[in-house]
Design an enzyme around this catalytic site. Structure first.
Site, short mmCIF file in Angstrom:
data_model
loop_
_atom_site.label_atom_id
_atom_site.label_comp_id
_atom_site.label_asym_id
_atom_site.label_seq_id
_atom_site.Cartn_x
_atom_site.Cartn_y
_atom_site.Cartn_z
N HIS A 42 -0.48 4.56 7.31
CA HIS A 42 0.22 5.27 6.12
C HIS A 42 0.56 6.57 6.27
CE1 HIS A 42 -2.40 1.87 4.57
NE2 HIS A 42 -1.23 1.47 4.10
N ASP A 82 -3.19 8.20 7.76
CA ASP A 82 -4.12 7.23 8.67
C ASP A 82 -3.45 6.48 9.65
OD1 ASP A 82 -2.95 5.29 7.13
OD2 ASP A 82 -4.65 4.75 6.00
N SER A 84 0.82 -1.17 -0.03
CA SER A 84 0.01 -0.02 0.09
C SER A 84 0.78 1.41 -0.12
CB SER A 84 -0.80 -0.10 1.29
OG SER A 84 -0.14 -0.26 2.50
#
Ligand code: NAG
Ligand code: NAG
Length: 359
Positions: A320, A317, A35
């Site tokens: 991340h 978040d 991600s």
């Protein structure tokens, strides 16, 4: 120079170099990762590991794109610093003509091990990313090779390959015993050993497919991610997680040296993830957006208004980084990869002698 000053310094370089114009410093850039590098490959999968909704992309010109960030991610920053006019497109939507410049295969929740992240649903594991790369190579043989392999091999030899895997083998595998049994089967040392062994085989496969210039990032110290601290119900870094990551990164560093000695013409650059950032980023343990503790653990709750002072935050978040941090990290990867583009820069600026002997 301490690491803090070094990062601030590289941040300046990043800002300055982004004004470079002209041809990119390498002809092509391929991206394998999770991600931290994904720019939309999970959008059409049935999975909790996708973020194509606001407030993701609040600082990105195209809005929410599937990037796990408020703005650009590390892959965007590296591509920009290498002089590419646009980001490297995701495999999910890349157009045929664009594959010559590279493809981004990265996928949120993906791991070195196929099962990593499976409790979240669909994701493209490193093995599947490599299989997709094989499909792209067949298309390149058609497109630029006109059916022959040699010119495509030559092209692929010149590309940069960043590979950044391992995070989900810890976060969404070893340290999630509710869903995965690896922690009851292996000690952290044994787990690091088998992970790195599998990773080495995967990197060797990319070498067989023509890759020569590798920048491989270690796993991040996820014990300090707000989501991991929440999972362990603590407000300090989870030492057990960071210890396991240290075991992995140490073996990976050694494995890359070994691969470089065994694979003729290959160069492997290891990127050690930072342990911290400059004091400008003074919010280190709280995410900028309001996050979910259940569905899509640690991801922003859809359509909530995020914090305003995003430039102060390390975390966007609960897993991340913010775009500001990706600028720092991307600049660090770019700087470490200088052996890969210094020579091609010289090639694009022929010396006077060369011009004269040509005449
Ligand atoms: C561990 O889980 C895997 C599936 O992820 C399963 O195939 C395997 O049999 C399990 N092993 C043990 C010892 O429970
Ligand atoms: C971070 O620094 C800014 C000024 O740059 C300040 O306004 C803010 O209160 C600080 N936040 C924390 C959590 O220290």
């Amino acid at each position: 120079m301490g690491y803090v000053e070094a990062y601030v310094f590289m941040f300046f370089i990043a800002t300055l170099s982004s004004f470079t114009i002209g041809d990119p410093q390498v002809p092509c850039y391929f991206i394998f990762g999770d991600s931290l590098y994904d720019n939309g490959n999970n959008n059409d999968l049935v999975t909790e590991a996708k973020v194509n909704f606001p407030p993701y992309g609040v600082d990105f010109p195209d809005g929410p794109t599937g990037r796990f960030s408020n703005g650009r991610n590390i892959a965007d920053v590296i591509a920009e610093l290498l002089g590419f006019e646009n980001s490297i497109p995701p495999y999910a939507t890349v157009s045929r003509k664009d594959i010559v410049r590279g493809v981004n295969y990265a996928s949120g929740a993906a791991g070195i091990r196929d099962e990593s992240g499976q409790h979240m649903g669909g994701r493209i594991s490193l093995n599947q990313q490599i299989a997709r790369h094989a499909i792209i190579i067949l298309q390149l043989i058609d497109l630029i090779g006109k059916g022959s392999v040699a010119p495509v091999q030559e092209h692929l030899n010149k590309c940069i390959y960043t590979v950044a895997m391992g995070n989900n083998d810890f976060i969404n595998n070893y340290f999630f015993p509710q869903y995965y049994n690896t922690s009851s089967l292996y000690t952290p040392e044994e787990y690091a050993e088998i992970l790195v062994q599998q990773y080495s085989e995967q990197l060797s496969k990319l070498y067989e497919f023509g890759a020569r210039k590798f920048a491989v990032s270690g796993a991040g110290y996820a014990g300090c991610a707000p989501a991991m601290m929440a999972r362990y119900e603590t407000n300090v870094c989870v030492d057990a997680v960071n210890y396991a990551v240290v075991q992995f990164n140490a073996r990976l560093t050694a494995a890359l040296v070994d691969l470089e000695s065994k694979l003729p013409g290959a160069k492997f650059i290891y990127m050690e993830p930072p342990l911290g950032y400059s004091n400008d980023f003074n919010v280190t343990d709280q995410p900028c957006c309001k996050v979910s503790t259940t569905i899509g653990e640690g991801q922003c709750v859809p359509s909530q208004v995020p914090c305003n002072e995003r430039q102060n935050y390390v975390f966007w978040d609960a897993f991340h980084p913010t775009e500001s941090i990706s600028l720092v990290d991307g600049a660090a990867v770019y700087a470490a990869m200088s052996p890969f583009y210094a020579s091609s820069t010289k090639l694009s600026l022929p010396s006077e002698e060369l011009l004269i002997s040509d005449a």
